[in-house]
Design a protein around this motif. Structure first.
Motif, PDB file in Angstrom:
ATOM      1  N   ALA A  38       0.846  -1.178   0.000  1.00 32.17           N
ATOM      2  CA  ALA A  38       0.000   0.000   0.000  1.00 32.17           C
ATOM      3  C   ALA A  38       0.891   1.242   0.000  1.00 32.17           C
ATOM      4  CB  ALA A  38      -0.916  -0.005   1.221  1.00 32.17           C
ATOM      5  N   PHE A  39       0.395   2.332  -0.572  1.00 34.74           N
ATOM      6  CA  PHE A  39       1.149   3.579  -0.559  1.00 34.74           C
ATOM      7  C   PHE A  39       0.189   4.749  -0.720  1.00 34.74           C
ATOM      8  CE2 PHE A  39       0.946   2.195  -4.968  1.00 34.74           C
ATOM      9  CZ  PHE A  39       0.749   3.357  -5.708  1.00 34.74           C
ATOM     10  N   VAL A  40       0.671   5.928  -0.392  1.00 34.51           N
ATOM     11  CA  VAL A  40      -0.085   7.154  -0.646  1.00 34.51           C
ATOM     12  C   VAL A  40       0.797   8.093  -1.451  1.00 34.51           C
ATOM     13  CG1 VAL A  40      -1.615   7.045   1.361  1.00 34.51           C
ATOM     14  CG2 VAL A  40       0.628   8.127   1.585  1.00 34.51           C
ATOM     15  N   TYR A  41       0.158   8.927  -2.273  1.00 36.85           N
ATOM     16  CA  TYR A  41       0.921   9.958  -2.971  1.00 36.85           C
ATOM     17  C   TYR A  41       0.108  11.244  -2.995  1.00 36.85           C
ATOM     18  CZ  TYR A  41      -1.818   8.647  -7.169  1.00 36.85           C
ATOM     19  OH  TYR A  41      -2.818   8.386  -8.058  1.00 36.85           O
ATOM     20  N   TRP A  42       0.822  12.376  -3.074  1.00 39.88           N
ATOM     21  CA  TRP A  42       0.192  13.683  -3.001  1.00 39.88           C
ATOM     22  C   TRP A  42       1.084  14.690  -3.694  1.00 39.88           C
ATOM     23  CZ3 TRP A  42       2.796  11.121   0.746  1.00 39.88           C
ATOM     24  CH2 TRP A  42       3.875  11.773   1.363  1.00 39.88           C
ATOM     25  N   ARG A  43       0.619  15.923  -3.806  1.00 35.06           N
ATOM     26  CA  ARG A  43       1.407  16.984  -4.435  1.00 35.06           C
ATOM     27  C   ARG A  43       1.718  18.072  -3.410  1.00 35.06           C
ATOM     28  NH1 ARG A  43       2.520  16.443  -9.458  1.00 35.06           N
ATOM     29  NH2 ARG A  43       1.308  14.970 -10.705  1.00 35.06           N
ATOM     30  N   THR A  44       2.941  18.586  -3.501  1.00 37.37           N
ATOM     31  CA  THR A  44       3.360  19.664  -2.620  1.00 37.37           C
ATOM     32  C   THR A  44       2.840  20.992  -3.157  1.00 37.37           C
ATOM     33  OG1 THR A  44       5.411  20.189  -3.786  1.00 37.37           O
ATOM     34  CG2 THR A  44       5.475  18.360  -2.198  1.00 37.37           C
ATOM     35  N   ASP A  45       3.150  22.061  -2.437  1.00 34.99           N
ATOM     36  CA  ASP A  45       2.738  23.389  -2.893  1.00 34.99           C
ATOM     37  C   ASP A  45       3.449  23.797  -4.173  1.00 34.99           C
ATOM     38  OD1 ASP A  45       5.090  23.407  -1.405  1.00 34.99           O
ATOM     39  OD2 ASP A  45       4.873  25.516  -0.840  1.00 34.99           O
ATOM     40  N   HIS A  46       4.560  23.145  -4.506  1.00 34.85           N
ATOM     41  CA  HIS A  46       5.279  23.433  -5.750  1.00 34.85           C
ATOM     42  C   HIS A  46       4.803  22.555  -6.909  1.00 34.85           C
ATOM     43  CE1 HIS A  46       7.919  26.067  -3.593  1.00 34.85           C
ATOM     44  NE2 HIS A  46       8.324  25.104  -2.790  1.00 34.85           N
ATOM     45  N   GLY A  47       3.824  21.685  -6.643  1.00 32.63           N
ATOM     46  CA  GLY A  47       3.280  20.834  -7.695  1.00 32.63           C
ATOM     47  C   GLY A  47       4.030  19.542  -7.918  1.00 32.63           C
ATOM     48  N   THR A  48       5.077  19.282  -7.131  1.00 29.03           N
ATOM     49  CA  THR A  48       5.812  18.031  -7.280  1.00 29.03           C
ATOM     50  C   THR A  48       5.102  16.900  -6.550  1.00 29.03           C
ATOM     51  OG1 THR A  48       7.177  18.592  -5.361  1.00 29.03           O
ATOM     52  CG2 THR A  48       8.033  19.182  -7.523  1.00 29.03           C
ATOM     53  N   GLN A  49       5.223  15.700  -7.087  1.00 27.66           N
ATOM     54  CA  GLN A  49       4.578  14.534  -6.477  1.00 27.66           C
ATOM     55  C   GLN A  49       5.465  13.924  -5.402  1.00 27.66           C
ATOM     56  OE1 GLN A  49       2.336  11.356  -8.797  1.00 27.66           O
ATOM     57  NE2 GLN A  49       4.189  10.212  -8.280  1.00 27.66           N
ATOM     58  N   GLU A  50       4.850  13.593  -4.265  1.00 33.43           N
ATOM     59  CA  GLU A  50       5.523  12.853  -3.201  1.00 33.43           C
ATOM     60  C   GLU A  50       4.818  11.517  -3.037  1.00 33.43           C
ATOM     61  OE1 GLU A  50       8.188  13.699  -1.488  1.00 33.43           O
ATOM     62  OE2 GLU A  50       8.423  15.716  -2.319  1.00 33.43           O
ATOM     63  N   LEU A  51       5.583  10.471  -2.694  1.00 36.78           N
ATOM     64  CA  LEU A  51       5.005   9.143  -2.548  1.00 36.78           C
ATOM     65  C   LEU A  51       5.588   8.480  -1.308  1.00 36.78           C
ATOM     66  CD1 LEU A  51       4.364   6.670  -5.443  1.00 36.78           C
ATOM     67  CD2 LEU A  51       5.475   5.859  -3.366  1.00 36.78           C
ATOM     68  N   ARG A  52       4.743   7.836  -0.514  1.00 41.20           N
ATOM     69  CA  ARG A  52       5.205   7.168   0.710  1.00 41.20           C
ATOM     70  C   ARG A  52       4.629   5.755   0.751  1.00 41.20           C
ATOM     71  NH1 ARG A  52       7.213   8.388   6.074  1.00 41.20           N
ATOM     72  NH2 ARG A  52       7.427   6.325   7.020  1.00 41.20           N
ATOM     73  N   ALA A  53       5.508   4.748   0.765  1.00 37.25           N
ATOM     74  CA  ALA A  53       5.067   3.359   0.911  1.00 37.25           C
ATOM     75  C   ALA A  53       4.605   3.132   2.340  1.00 37.25           C
ATOM     76  CB  ALA A  53       6.207   2.414   0.561  1.00 37.25           C
ATOM     77  N   LEU A  54       3.566   2.315   2.500  1.00 41.08           N
ATOM     78  CA  LEU A  54       3.017   2.013   3.821  1.00 41.08           C
ATOM     79  C   LEU A  54       3.339   0.563   4.164  1.00 41.08           C
ATOM     80  CD1 LEU A  54      -0.500   3.695   3.376  1.00 41.08           C
ATOM     81  CD2 LEU A  54       1.603   4.712   4.296  1.00 41.08           C
ATOM     82  N   SER A  55       4.459   0.353   4.809  1.00 41.27           N
ATOM     83  CA  SER A  55       4.860  -1.002   5.166  1.00 41.27           C
ATOM     84  C   SER A  55       4.202  -1.409   6.470  1.00 41.27           C
ATOM     85  CB  SER A  55       6.382  -1.095   5.299  1.00 41.27           C
ATOM     86  OG  SER A  55       6.823  -0.325   6.398  1.00 41.27           O
ATOM     87  N   ALA A  56       4.020  -2.708   6.636  1.00 44.21           N
ATOM     88  CA  ALA A  56       3.414  -3.222   7.868  1.00 44.21           C
ATOM     89  C   ALA A  56       4.280  -2.890   9.077  1.00 44.21           C
ATOM     90  CB  ALA A  56       3.209  -4.732   7.759  1.00 44.21           C
ATOM     91  N   ASP A  57       5.588  -2.753   8.875  1.00 47.00           N
ATOM     92  CA  ASP A  57       6.488  -2.421   9.987  1.00 47.00           C
ATOM     93  C   ASP A  57       6.189  -1.043  10.560  1.00 47.00           C
ATOM     94  OD1 ASP A  57       7.720  -4.826   9.640  1.00 47.00           O
ATOM     95  OD2 ASP A  57       9.354  -4.031   8.407  1.00 47.00           O
ATOM     96  N   ALA A  58       5.775  -0.118   9.681  1.00 51.71           N
ATOM     97  CA  ALA A  58       5.476   1.239  10.154  1.00 51.71           C
ATOM     98  C   ALA A  58       4.227   1.227  11.019  1.00 51.71           C
ATOM     99  CB  ALA A  58       5.317   2.177   8.970  1.00 51.71           C
TER     100      ALA A  58
END
Length: 237
Positions: A38-58
């Motif tokens: 699973a992961f989430v992604y979003w855009r910053t105020d500068h329009g760049t994409q950020e992505l974060r994997a959601l590992s079970a360890d987290a």
């Protein structure tokens, strides 16, 4: 004086550059899909994409305006310092807002009160920032995602089609742009007319299963898919 063909190509470039997501963004999303987490992604105020994997360890990640949050949205003044939690409950990711935020957390337009399970492609809004939740292993989406991921494998290409794909992907591969080459740029590289390039691309869109997407989307999706699937090899550039 700008001729009609050059004007069309400039319009195409503006459309491609303003498209969201870009081919580079799609490439990152496709690679995350392939990882199976699973992961989430979003855009910053500068329009760049950020992505974060959601590992079970987290297991538990804080969304908020504080820089030390797991998902920091520091530019968004409508996001609370500690806004909401992404939390793994059993085998399912949930969003939790039990009064942490001042302005609320919303999933697909509905406000979250307490805990709410997340499903593939849910849109989570914190302040003015939207995060897209992806869970490629979700049984409701796995079949269609797998088909899309394999769409480019085993596709037979002519020498001209391969050259066109190389030209299309070159700006992304060489990191000179986040968007694919325009039809004019491809035509100049492969010594074809713009109309010939368009005709070849229409065939390629259908062969790679992206023909039903919007024009600016399918160019980006085709380029991202070709690069991720290594339909063309790095040594060919």
């Amino acid at each position: 004086m700008i001729d009609s063909e050059e004007q069309d190509d400039r319009s195409e470039l503006r459309t491609t550059e303003s498209a969201a997501p870009s081919a580079a963004d799609l490439k990152a999303v496709i690679e995350a899909e392939r990882a199976g987490l699973a992961f989430v992604y979003w855009r910053t105020d500068h329009g760049t994409q950020e992505l974060r994997a959601l590992s079970a360890d987290a297991g538990r990640l804080m969304i908020g305006r504080r820089p030390d949050c797991d998902i920091p949205l520091s530019w968004d003044l409508e996001v609370s310092r500690a806004h909401a939690l992404l939390e793994l409950l059993g085998e399912h990711w949930t969003i939790v807002d039990d009064g942490l935020s001042r302005n609320g957390t919303f999933v697909n337009g509905s406000r979250v009160y307490g805990r709410q399970p997340l499903h593939d492609r849910d849109r989570v809004c914190c302040g003015e920032t939207a995060l897209v939740f992806r869970e490629p292993a979700d049984p409701d989406q796995a079949a269609s995602t797998a088909r899309a991921a394999r769409a480019g494998r085993g596709v037979s290409l002519s020498e001209t089609q391969r050259k066109i794909l190389l030209a299309l992907c070159r700006p992304i591969h060489e990191s000179t742009s986040a968007t694919p080459a325009t039809n004019r740029q491809i035509a100049d590289e492969v010594f074809l007319s713009v109309d010939a390039v368009k005709a070849h691309l229409r065939v390629l869109f259908d062969r790679f299963g992206v023909g039903d997407l919007a024009q600016n989307e399918k160019r980006a999706r085709l380029a991202a898919q070709v690069l991720v699937d290594r339909v063309v090899q790095p040594k060919e550039f």
